[in-house]
Design an enzyme around this catalytic site. Sequence first.
Site, short mmCIF file in Angstrom:
data_model
loop_
_atom_site.label_atom_id
_atom_site.label_comp_id
_atom_site.label_asym_id
_atom_site.label_seq_id
_atom_site.Cartn_x
_atom_site.Cartn_y
_atom_site.Cartn_z
CB SER A 1 27.66 51.26 44.52
OG SER A 1 28.46 50.15 44.19
N1 SAM Z 1 31.45 50.79 42.81
C1 SAM Z 1 31.04 50.47 41.47
C2 SAM Z 1 30.26 51.59 40.87
O1 SAM Z 1 29.85 52.49 41.59
O2 SAM Z 1 30.01 51.51 39.67
C3 SAM Z 1 30.11 49.31 41.46
C4 SAM Z 1 30.72 48.05 41.46
S1 SAM Z 1 29.59 46.73 41.19
C5 SAM Z 1 28.55 46.79 42.59
C6 SAM Z 1 30.75 45.41 41.53
C7 SAM Z 1 31.71 45.17 40.39
O3 SAM Z 1 32.64 44.16 40.82
C8 SAM Z 1 31.06 44.63 39.13
O4 SAM Z 1 31.38 45.45 38.05
C9 SAM Z 1 31.68 43.24 38.97
O5 SAM Z 1 31.86 42.85 37.62
C10 SAM Z 1 33.00 43.41 39.69
N2 SAM Z 1 33.64 42.17 40.14
C11 SAM Z 1 33.09 41.06 40.69
N3 SAM Z 1 34.04 40.15 40.96
C12 SAM Z 1 35.23 40.71 40.60
C13 SAM Z 1 36.58 40.27 40.64
N4 SAM Z 1 36.93 39.07 41.13
N5 SAM Z 1 37.54 41.11 40.18
C14 SAM Z 1 37.22 42.33 39.69
N6 SAM Z 1 35.96 42.80 39.62
C15 SAM Z 1 34.97 41.99 40.08
#
Ligand code: SAM
Length: 218
Positions: free
Chosen positions: A68
């Site tokens: 992010s």
């Molecule tokens: N805050 C994190 C970082 O700085 O690296 C970024 C997160 S990224 C924007 C969103 C993450 O949510 C992704 O890695 C995605 O695979 C995960 N994600 C999406 N749906 C999910 C779920 N149902 N359970 C767990 N993780 C999930």
Amino acid sequence: MAYKLIDNYREQGARKKLVALLKERGIADEKVLAAIGKVPRHYFFDETFWNQAYKDIAFPIGEGQTISQPYTVAYQTELLHVRKGNKVLEIGTGSGYQTCILVELGAKVYTIERQEKLYERTKEVLPKMGYQPEFFLGDGSLGIPEHAPYDQILVTAGAPVVPEVLLKQLKIGGILVIPVGDSNEQKMVTVLRVSETEYEKIVLDTFRFVPLVGDQAW
Ligand code: SAM
């Protein structure tokens, strides 16, 4: 991806500039700014891209996902009002950068990721950096009921609605922060659990996240 855990003056200087930029953009919580100033964000990038690590941008981390944007991380973290010893559930570990910020704030962090490669990578890299959250692989849209209730729940992917099941995993006085909207844009939403049955919802600014995929999501 090859990770190098070396924090040079150049990266430290770039990190200070990033903190100053976030302050200018309105992030006011000194503890959040201090955590951003401490976590080496370049550790989440291949060395080839270290010059991108302290720009205020999201960046690909593989599996179609992103680390992010620092402003987004700071914005969501500020809304959580984390205090030392709080129990925090983070849904969407991704790179693990946000996870480290939460650990820096003194939280006991439970972080869940649905993509196995990202889960394996963070489980390996974060302890080497000195961060020890609890890692889970699975569908975070259902929360992690076996470790509930939480002081804070943070969702780092965009959801179509606020999953009811997550609200039930908050302590009374606990806060959920979640981006809610369609695939193009989401509003940041905070929900405070006021009592067993009452919740206070506030809708804030617009962001664009990757989708939350799962049983209670897309
Ligand atoms: N805050 C994190 C970082 O700085 O690296 C970024 C997160 S990224 C924007 C969103 C993450 O949510 C992704 O890695 C995605 O695979 C995960 N994600 C999406 N749906 C999910 C779920 N149902 N359970 C767990 N993780 C999930």
